[in-house]
Design a protein around this motif. Sequence first.
Motif, PDB file in Angstrom:
ATOM      1  N   LEU A  38       0.900  -1.177  -0.041  1.00  0.00           N
ATOM      2  CA  LEU A  38      -0.093  -0.210   0.053  1.00  0.00           C
ATOM      3  C   LEU A  38       0.818   1.266   0.001  1.00  0.00           C
ATOM      4  O   LEU A  38       0.656   2.146  -0.861  1.00  0.00           O
ATOM      5  CB  LEU A  38      -0.909  -0.006   1.295  1.00  0.00           C
ATOM      6  CG  LEU A  38      -1.854   1.135   1.465  1.00  0.00           C
ATOM      7  CD1 LEU A  38      -3.003   1.170   0.328  1.00  0.00           C
ATOM      8  CD2 LEU A  38      -2.482   1.061   2.729  1.00  0.00           C
ATOM      9  N   LEU A  39       1.839   1.171   0.576  1.00  0.00           N
ATOM     10  CA  LEU A  39       2.699   2.433   0.806  1.00  0.00           C
ATOM     11  C   LEU A  39       3.337   2.564  -0.563  1.00  0.00           C
ATOM     12  O   LEU A  39       3.598   3.863  -0.880  1.00  0.00           O
ATOM     13  CB  LEU A  39       3.835   2.235   2.033  1.00  0.00           C
ATOM     14  CG  LEU A  39       3.347   2.242   3.376  1.00  0.00           C
ATOM     15  CD1 LEU A  39       4.329   2.026   4.379  1.00  0.00           C
ATOM     16  CD2 LEU A  39       2.732   3.802   3.671  1.00  0.00           C
ATOM     17  N   HIS A  40       3.926   1.619  -1.163  1.00  0.00           N
ATOM     18  CA  HIS A  40       4.530   1.764  -2.445  1.00  0.00           C
ATOM     19  C   HIS A  40       3.632   2.247  -3.369  1.00  0.00           C
ATOM     20  O   HIS A  40       4.048   3.078  -4.344  1.00  0.00           O
ATOM     21  CB  HIS A  40       4.879   0.186  -2.997  1.00  0.00           C
ATOM     22  CG  HIS A  40       5.809   0.264  -4.327  1.00  0.00           C
ATOM     23  ND1 HIS A  40       6.276  -0.675  -4.905  1.00  0.00           N
ATOM     24  CD2 HIS A  40       6.343   1.530  -4.801  1.00  0.00           C
ATOM     25  CE1 HIS A  40       7.006  -0.292  -5.931  1.00  0.00           C
ATOM     26  NE2 HIS A  40       7.256   0.762  -5.810  1.00  0.00           N
ATOM     27  N   ILE A  41       2.295   1.885  -3.441  1.00  0.00           N
ATOM     28  CA  ILE A  41       1.459   2.383  -4.224  1.00  0.00           C
ATOM     29  C   ILE A  41       1.200   3.945  -4.214  1.00  0.00           C
ATOM     30  O   ILE A  41       1.280   4.680  -5.158  1.00  0.00           O
ATOM     31  CB  ILE A  41       0.180   1.741  -4.362  1.00  0.00           C
ATOM     32  CG1 ILE A  41       0.273   0.082  -4.865  1.00  0.00           C
ATOM     33  CG2 ILE A  41      -0.943   2.459  -5.114  1.00  0.00           C
ATOM     34  CD1 ILE A  41      -0.919  -0.523  -4.682  1.00  0.00           C
ATOM     35  N   VAL A  42       0.933   4.320  -2.807  1.00  0.00           N
ATOM     36  CA  VAL A  42       0.945   5.852  -2.402  1.00  0.00           C
ATOM     37  C   VAL A  42       2.046   6.461  -2.782  1.00  0.00           C
ATOM     38  O   VAL A  42       1.914   7.653  -3.463  1.00  0.00           O
ATOM     39  CB  VAL A  42       0.540   5.827  -1.097  1.00  0.00           C
ATOM     40  CG1 VAL A  42       0.582   7.205  -0.324  1.00  0.00           C
ATOM     41  CG2 VAL A  42      -0.811   5.107  -0.585  1.00  0.00           C
ATOM     42  N   TYR A  43       3.202   6.195  -2.779  1.00  0.00           N
ATOM     43  CA  TYR A  43       4.570   6.835  -3.151  1.00  0.00           C
ATOM     44  C   TYR A  43       4.431   7.096  -4.599  1.00  0.00           C
ATOM     45  O   TYR A  43       4.988   8.147  -4.927  1.00  0.00           O
ATOM     46  CB  TYR A  43       5.565   5.916  -2.538  1.00  0.00           C
ATOM     47  CG  TYR A  43       6.947   6.328  -3.179  1.00  0.00           C
ATOM     48  CD1 TYR A  43       7.501   7.681  -3.027  1.00  0.00           C
ATOM     49  CD2 TYR A  43       7.461   5.474  -4.473  1.00  0.00           C
ATOM     50  CE1 TYR A  43       8.894   7.899  -3.673  1.00  0.00           C
ATOM     51  CE2 TYR A  43       8.841   5.951  -4.998  1.00  0.00           C
ATOM     52  CZ  TYR A  43       9.141   7.329  -4.499  1.00  0.00           C
ATOM     53  OH  TYR A  43      10.651   7.513  -5.081  1.00  0.00           O
ATOM     54  N   VAL A  44       4.181   6.209  -5.567  1.00  0.00           N
ATOM     55  CA  VAL A  44       4.068   6.111  -6.841  1.00  0.00           C
ATOM     56  C   VAL A  44       3.119   7.107  -7.562  1.00  0.00           C
ATOM     57  O   VAL A  44       3.459   7.937  -8.184  1.00  0.00           O
ATOM     58  CB  VAL A  44       4.037   4.775  -7.473  1.00  0.00           C
ATOM     59  CG1 VAL A  44       3.926   5.018  -9.074  1.00  0.00           C
ATOM     60  CG2 VAL A  44       5.361   3.930  -7.229  1.00  0.00           C
ATOM     61  N   VAL A  45       2.121   7.016  -6.778  1.00  0.00           N
ATOM     62  CA  VAL A  45       1.057   8.285  -7.231  1.00  0.00           C
ATOM     63  C   VAL A  45       1.420   9.398  -6.664  1.00  0.00           C
ATOM     64  O   VAL A  45       1.353  10.210  -7.611  1.00  0.00           O
ATOM     65  CB  VAL A  45      -0.384   7.777  -6.473  1.00  0.00           C
ATOM     66  CG1 VAL A  45      -1.371   8.672  -6.715  1.00  0.00           C
ATOM     67  CG2 VAL A  45      -0.804   6.274  -7.003  1.00  0.00           C
ATOM     68  N   LEU A  46       1.990   9.755  -5.680  1.00  0.00           N
ATOM     69  CA  LEU A  46       2.388  11.153  -5.256  1.00  0.00           C
ATOM     70  C   LEU A  46       3.503  11.536  -6.094  1.00  0.00           C
ATOM     71  O   LEU A  46       3.775  12.640  -6.474  1.00  0.00           O
ATOM     72  CB  LEU A  46       2.664  11.028  -3.597  1.00  0.00           C
ATOM     73  CG  LEU A  46       1.547  10.739  -2.851  1.00  0.00           C
ATOM     74  CD1 LEU A  46       2.216  10.724  -1.304  1.00  0.00           C
ATOM     75  CD2 LEU A  46       0.495  11.666  -2.801  1.00  0.00           C
ATOM     76  N   SER A  47       4.515  10.457  -6.347  1.00  0.00           N
ATOM     77  CA  SER A  47       5.615  10.814  -7.013  1.00  0.00           C
ATOM     78  C   SER A  47       5.205  11.342  -8.621  1.00  0.00           C
ATOM     79  O   SER A  47       5.633  12.341  -9.079  1.00  0.00           O
ATOM     80  CB  SER A  47       6.565   9.781  -7.305  1.00  0.00           C
ATOM     81  OG  SER A  47       6.847   9.404  -5.981  1.00  0.00           O
ATOM     82  N   VAL A  48       4.070  10.735  -8.964  1.00  0.00           N
ATOM     83  CA  VAL A  48       3.788  11.028 -10.316  1.00  0.00           C
ATOM     84  C   VAL A  48       3.123  12.457 -10.331  1.00  0.00           C
ATOM     85  O   VAL A  48       3.249  13.255 -11.308  1.00  0.00           O
ATOM     86  CB  VAL A  48       2.774   9.808 -10.900  1.00  0.00           C
ATOM     87  CG1 VAL A  48       1.911  10.443 -12.227  1.00  0.00           C
ATOM     88  CG2 VAL A  48       3.626   8.651 -11.249  1.00  0.00           C
ATOM     89  N   CYS A  49       2.184  12.513  -9.423  1.00  0.00           N
ATOM     90  CA  CYS A  49       1.398  13.839  -9.308  1.00  0.00           C
ATOM     91  C   CYS A  49       2.584  15.002  -9.064  1.00  0.00           C
ATOM     92  O   CYS A  49       2.371  16.059  -9.628  1.00  0.00           O
ATOM     93  CB  CYS A  49       0.584  13.787  -7.861  1.00  0.00           C
ATOM     94  SG  CYS A  49      -0.920  12.817  -8.271  1.00  0.00           S
ATOM     95  N   LEU A  50       3.634  14.789  -8.081  1.00  0.00           N
ATOM     96  CA  LEU A  50       4.691  15.712  -7.826  1.00  0.00           C
ATOM     97  C   LEU A  50       5.416  16.007  -9.266  1.00  0.00           C
ATOM     98  O   LEU A  50       5.689  17.277  -9.491  1.00  0.00           O
ATOM     99  CB  LEU A  50       5.567  15.378  -6.925  1.00  0.00           C
ATOM    100  CG  LEU A  50       6.528  16.173  -6.460  1.00  0.00           C
ATOM    101  CD1 LEU A  50       6.230  17.425  -5.809  1.00  0.00           C
ATOM    102  CD2 LEU A  50       7.696  15.463  -5.248  1.00  0.00           C
ATOM    103  N   GLY A  51       5.793  14.856 -10.055  1.00  0.00           N
ATOM    104  CA  GLY A  51       6.693  15.185 -11.176  1.00  0.00           C
ATOM    105  C   GLY A  51       5.619  15.869 -12.173  1.00  0.00           C
ATOM    106  O   GLY A  51       6.455  16.857 -12.874  1.00  0.00           O
ATOM    107  N   VAL A  52       4.555  15.395 -12.353  1.00  0.00           N
ATOM    108  CA  VAL A  52       3.821  16.372 -13.448  1.00  0.00           C
ATOM    109  C   VAL A  52       3.377  17.476 -13.237  1.00  0.00           C
ATOM    110  O   VAL A  52       3.548  18.498 -13.891  1.00  0.00           O
ATOM    111  CB  VAL A  52       2.426  15.349 -13.766  1.00  0.00           C
ATOM    112  CG1 VAL A  52       1.371  16.085 -14.827  1.00  0.00           C
ATOM    113  CG2 VAL A  52       2.773  14.032 -14.267  1.00  0.00           C
ATOM    114  N   LEU A  53       2.963  17.762 -11.702  1.00  0.00           N
ATOM    115  CA  LEU A  53       2.390  19.178 -11.547  1.00  0.00           C
ATOM    116  C   LEU A  53       3.551  19.820 -11.249  1.00  0.00           C
ATOM    117  O   LEU A  53       3.391  21.407 -11.629  1.00  0.00           O
ATOM    118  CB  LEU A  53       1.461  18.958 -10.423  1.00  0.00           C
ATOM    119  CG  LEU A  53       0.161  18.263 -10.646  1.00  0.00           C
ATOM    120  CD1 LEU A  53      -0.769  17.931  -9.524  1.00  0.00           C
ATOM    121  CD2 LEU A  53      -0.675  18.793 -11.696  1.00  0.00           C
TER     122      LEU A  53
END
Length: 262
Positions: free
Chosen positions: A59-74
């Motif tokens: 679960l932590l891995h999924i949350v980290y990847v989602v936040l990283s994508v949002c951070l990288g894109v935005l």
Amino acid sequence: MDSKGPSLYAAGTSVDVTRSIDEDSLVDGPLISADALHSAIRREFQTLPTPCHASLLSLLHIVYVVLSVCLGVLCVLKFGQEEVCMNILGNVRGESVIVFGKVGLWALVFLFTKCVQHHHSRARSRGYLRFYRQTQGLKTLPLSVYSTGNVLLLIVLAAPLARKVQVIMLLSVLGLELLVGLPCLIYYTVQVTRFNRERAAPDVSQEEHSHNYSITSLPTETGFREGSSLEEVVEKQADLIEYLKQHNTLLSKRLLNLTAQH
């Protein structure tokens, strides 16, 4: 004189007979019933808590990847959220936050691997060598996957690429790591959960039970066999020793219970 001799002899005989009867009752009584012994061993089964840890790590891995994508894109590719990112991150670069999060995730995976090795070693000492061997490579596979992801991440960061291309490559590495690492954690969780649900007896106990109730079964391979490695022989002997210790402990408890009843 003669009349006392037979009485003493009879008394001694009666004592011997009584003593032999008591000893026979202790030896021939239902103290070491196979079914009772196996059921007692099953009650002492200890489940492994690592499936919960693996699920939380997934679960932590999924949350980290989602936040990283949002951070990288935005925040890095700057799709209209520059002010929000500046208020949240300040002067910290978005790539640095992603890398720091990746280091933290790897540290969690490392701690998870050490925890898994500890609990699997305890299961091995309780006689579950077959399960230990089946999961020997599986319990270290997540750490290998995430370490490989770190290497790829360093290569991307060290490559002379434009910032936007570098961020895209970085997010691609994180996505690939998720696609490989998550199935490993899920498969490990399924295997250990199945082991906990079965609540099987130790390996030697299972082999002994199948040998007792099967005429065509082969003897338990606790000694040297042709083609067996020395390590395998030593592990099976250690398994047998641990089983015998449990066997003696259960017999002692049953003898104490029988003594207390009388």
